[in-house]
Scaffold this motif. Structure first.
Motif, PDB file in Angstrom:
ATOM      1  N   ILE A  24       0.821  -1.214   0.000  1.00 28.33           N
ATOM      2  CA  ILE A  24       0.000   0.000   0.000  1.00 28.33           C
ATOM      3  C   ILE A  24       0.858   1.269   0.000  1.00 28.33           C
ATOM      4  CG2 ILE A  24      -0.326   0.148   2.503  1.00 28.33           C
ATOM      5  CD1 ILE A  24      -3.089   0.752  -0.051  1.00 28.33           C
ATOM      6  N   ALA A  25       2.046   1.207   0.576  1.00 26.51           N
ATOM      7  CA  ALA A  25       2.913   2.389   0.653  1.00 26.51           C
ATOM      8  C   ALA A  25       3.478   2.787  -0.706  1.00 26.51           C
ATOM      9  CB  ALA A  25       4.055   2.137   1.638  1.00 26.51           C
ATOM     10  N   THR A  26       3.625   1.836  -1.627  1.00 23.34           N
ATOM     11  CA  THR A  26       4.220   2.162  -2.931  1.00 23.34           C
ATOM     12  C   THR A  26       3.218   2.110  -4.087  1.00 23.34           C
ATOM     13  OG1 THR A  26       4.889  -0.145  -3.280  1.00 23.34           O
ATOM     14  CG2 THR A  26       6.490   1.336  -2.198  1.00 23.34           C
ATOM     15  N   PRO A  30      -7.762  16.396   1.016  1.00 22.89           N
ATOM     16  CA  PRO A  30      -9.229  16.341   1.001  1.00 22.89           C
ATOM     17  C   PRO A  30      -9.810  15.957  -0.360  1.00 22.89           C
ATOM     18  CG  PRO A  30      -8.457  18.607   1.314  1.00 22.89           C
ATOM     19  CD  PRO A  30      -7.257  17.723   1.340  1.00 22.89           C
ATOM     20  N   ALA A  31      -9.154  16.330  -1.472  1.00 24.01           N
ATOM     21  CA  ALA A  31      -9.675  15.989  -2.799  1.00 24.01           C
ATOM     22  C   ALA A  31      -9.610  14.477  -3.036  1.00 24.01           C
ATOM     23  CB  ALA A  31      -8.900  16.726  -3.882  1.00 24.01           C
ATOM     24  N   LEU A  32      -8.489  13.847  -2.686  1.00 27.21           N
ATOM     25  CA  LEU A  32      -8.364  12.403  -2.850  1.00 27.21           C
ATOM     26  C   LEU A  32      -9.283  11.684  -1.867  1.00 27.21           C
ATOM     27  CD1 LEU A  32      -7.143   9.907  -4.135  1.00 27.21           C
ATOM     28  CD2 LEU A  32      -5.170  10.152  -2.600  1.00 27.21           C
ATOM     29  N   GLN A  33      -9.329  12.165  -0.649  1.00 27.47           N
ATOM     30  CA  GLN A  33     -10.187  11.561   0.366  1.00 27.47           C
ATOM     31  C   GLN A  33     -11.648  11.554  -0.097  1.00 27.47           C
ATOM     32  OE1 GLN A  33      -9.465  13.024   4.358  1.00 27.47           O
ATOM     33  NE2 GLN A  33     -11.580  12.631   4.956  1.00 27.47           N
ATOM     34  N   THR A  59     -13.805  10.744 -11.587  1.00 21.86           N
ATOM     35  CA  THR A  59     -12.988  11.876 -11.133  1.00 21.86           C
ATOM     36  C   THR A  59     -12.565  12.699 -12.357  1.00 21.86           C
ATOM     37  OG1 THR A  59     -12.203  10.586  -9.256  1.00 21.86           O
ATOM     38  CG2 THR A  59     -10.920  12.526  -9.849  1.00 21.86           C
ATOM     39  N   PRO A  60     -12.939  13.986 -12.418  1.00 21.00           N
ATOM     40  CA  PRO A  60     -12.685  14.787 -13.624  1.00 21.00           C
ATOM     41  C   PRO A  60     -11.288  15.414 -13.668  1.00 21.00           C
ATOM     42  CG  PRO A  60     -13.907  16.104 -12.046  1.00 21.00           C
ATOM     43  CD  PRO A  60     -13.719  14.735 -11.430  1.00 21.00           C
ATOM     44  N   ASP A  61     -10.923  15.802 -14.880  1.00 21.97           N
ATOM     45  CA  ASP A  61      -9.711  16.587 -15.151  1.00 21.97           C
ATOM     46  C   ASP A  61      -8.502  15.994 -14.442  1.00 21.97           C
ATOM     47  OD1 ASP A  61     -11.374  18.299 -16.663  1.00 21.97           O
ATOM     48  OD2 ASP A  61     -11.930  19.394 -14.832  1.00 21.97           O
ATOM     49  N   GLN A  62      -7.815  16.816 -13.672  1.00 21.90           N
ATOM     50  CA  GLN A  62      -6.627  16.340 -12.963  1.00 21.90           C
ATOM     51  C   GLN A  62      -6.834  16.386 -11.452  1.00 21.90           C
ATOM     52  OE1 GLN A  62      -3.457  18.772 -14.588  1.00 21.90           O
ATOM     53  NE2 GLN A  62      -3.093  17.249 -16.193  1.00 21.90           N
ATOM     54  N   GLU A  63      -8.088  16.273 -11.058  1.00 21.91           N
ATOM     55  CA  GLU A  63      -8.434  16.319  -9.635  1.00 21.91           C
ATOM     56  C   GLU A  63      -7.791  15.154  -8.886  1.00 21.91           C
ATOM     57  OE1 GLU A  63     -12.427  15.866  -6.942  1.00 21.91           O
ATOM     58  OE2 GLU A  63     -12.609  16.984  -8.817  1.00 21.91           O
ATOM     59  N   ALA A  64      -7.260  15.425  -7.729  1.00 26.41           N
ATOM     60  CA  ALA A  64      -6.680  14.451  -6.799  1.00 26.41           C
ATOM     61  C   ALA A  64      -5.424  13.767  -7.340  1.00 26.41           C
ATOM     62  CB  ALA A  64      -7.728  13.415  -6.378  1.00 26.41           C
ATOM     63  N   VAL A  69      -3.367  10.146   0.999  1.00 24.92           N
ATOM     64  CA  VAL A  69      -4.137  10.079   2.243  1.00 24.92           C
ATOM     65  C   VAL A  69      -3.442   9.057   3.138  1.00 24.92           C
ATOM     66  CG1 VAL A  69      -6.372  10.713   1.247  1.00 24.92           C
ATOM     67  CG2 VAL A  69      -5.719   8.317   1.355  1.00 24.92           C
ATOM     68  N   THR A  70      -3.519   9.293   4.411  1.00 22.20           N
ATOM     69  CA  THR A  70      -2.987   8.341   5.374  1.00 22.20           C
ATOM     70  C   THR A  70      -4.179   7.688   6.058  1.00 22.20           C
ATOM     71  OG1 THR A  70      -1.027   9.696   5.727  1.00 22.20           O
ATOM     72  CG2 THR A  70      -1.538   8.049   7.422  1.00 22.20           C
ATOM     73  N   LEU A  71      -4.172   6.362   6.052  1.00 19.12           N
ATOM     74  CA  LEU A  71      -5.274   5.622   6.651  1.00 19.12           C
ATOM     75  C   LEU A  71      -4.945   5.239   8.088  1.00 19.12           C
ATOM     76  CD1 LEU A  71      -6.046   3.211   3.670  1.00 19.12           C
ATOM     77  CD2 LEU A  71      -7.210   5.348   4.238  1.00 19.12           C
ATOM     78  N   ASN A  72      -5.880   5.550   8.971  1.00 15.24           N
ATOM     79  CA  ASN A  72      -5.783   5.081  10.352  1.00 15.24           C
ATOM     80  C   ASN A  72      -6.267   3.633  10.400  1.00 15.24           C
ATOM     81  OD1 ASN A  72      -4.987   7.563  11.570  1.00 15.24           O
ATOM     82  ND2 ASN A  72      -7.095   8.274  11.463  1.00 15.24           N
ATOM     83  N   ASN A  73      -5.972   2.951  11.493  1.00 14.96           N
ATOM     84  CA  ASN A  73      -6.569   1.634  11.698  1.00 14.96           C
ATOM     85  C   ASN A  73      -8.077   1.807  11.789  1.00 14.96           C
ATOM     86  OD1 ASN A  73      -4.109   0.318  11.769  1.00 14.96           O
ATOM     87  ND2 ASN A  73      -3.914   0.490  13.983  1.00 14.96           N
TER      88      ASN A  73
END
Length: 190
Positions: free
Chosen positions: A70-72, A114-117, A161-166, A171-175
């Protein structure tokens, strides 16, 4: 005898009657003992959720669960990632039913883009038994006591997801807390 004397005599007679009657009134009575015993409570618990393989994350985009780091991994719109783990259920108790759920309310850590989230879509969690059969509505009963179950949750990067958004975001995921909550027994009204 005057009126005052008669009233005093009548009051004294009433007191004597009341006092005498208090000790003479009785109803039958008996007693016995009920059976004693020991009441033991049941248990509802989950073991630590162990990733199925490697990190537990897979790329499910092409219909096959390919293990990923997930990190890469670089997610793009339309990708679906899954996290799968196993846990052992302790469900011991008469009339016990419970529902397994994931609390995703704090899934994203502070500082996440926030955009990716906003474009990561959570799908419903899937719970399967040791034979791979889906547990309807993620319901657990005493019959599942000691069983190893598999919990899988998916995240899909919104394909619309449009254009070049996100782009170039992270994002960092918590447990995520996986909860097992006893259902209300309909036979016991509050």
């Amino acid at each position: 005898m005057d009126k005052r004397g008669k009233a005093t005599l009548a009051a004294g007679g009433a007191v004597v009657l009341l006092l005498g009657g208090a000790g003479s009134l009785a109803f039958w009575q008996d007693s016995t003992e009920s059976g004693g015993g020991t009441i033991t409570s049941g248990e509802l618990a989950l073991s630590e959720c162990t990733p199925v393989s490697g990190s537990g994350w897979t790329d499910d985009t092409n219909g096959t669960a390919e293990p990923i780091d997930i990190a890469t991994f670089r997610i793009v719109p339309g990708d679906t990632l899954s996290y799968t783990c196993t846990t052992v259920v302790s469900a011991d108790g008469e009339n016990l039913t419970a529902t397994l759920a994931a609390d995703t309310s704090e899934m994203f850590a502070a500082g996440s883009d926030p955009a990716l989230q906003a474009r990561l879509i959570e799908t419903e969690m899937t719970v399967t038994d040791g034979n791979g059969a889906v547990l309807p509505n993620a319901q657990i009963t005493e019959a599942d006591d000691g069983a190893t179950i598999t919990v899988a949750a998916e995240l899909t990067f919104d394909p619309a997801t449009p254009d070049q958004e996100a782009q170039n975001a992270s994002v960092t995921l918590n447990n995520v807390a996986i909860t097992l909550t006893q259902n209300t027994n309909p036979a016991v009204a509050p």
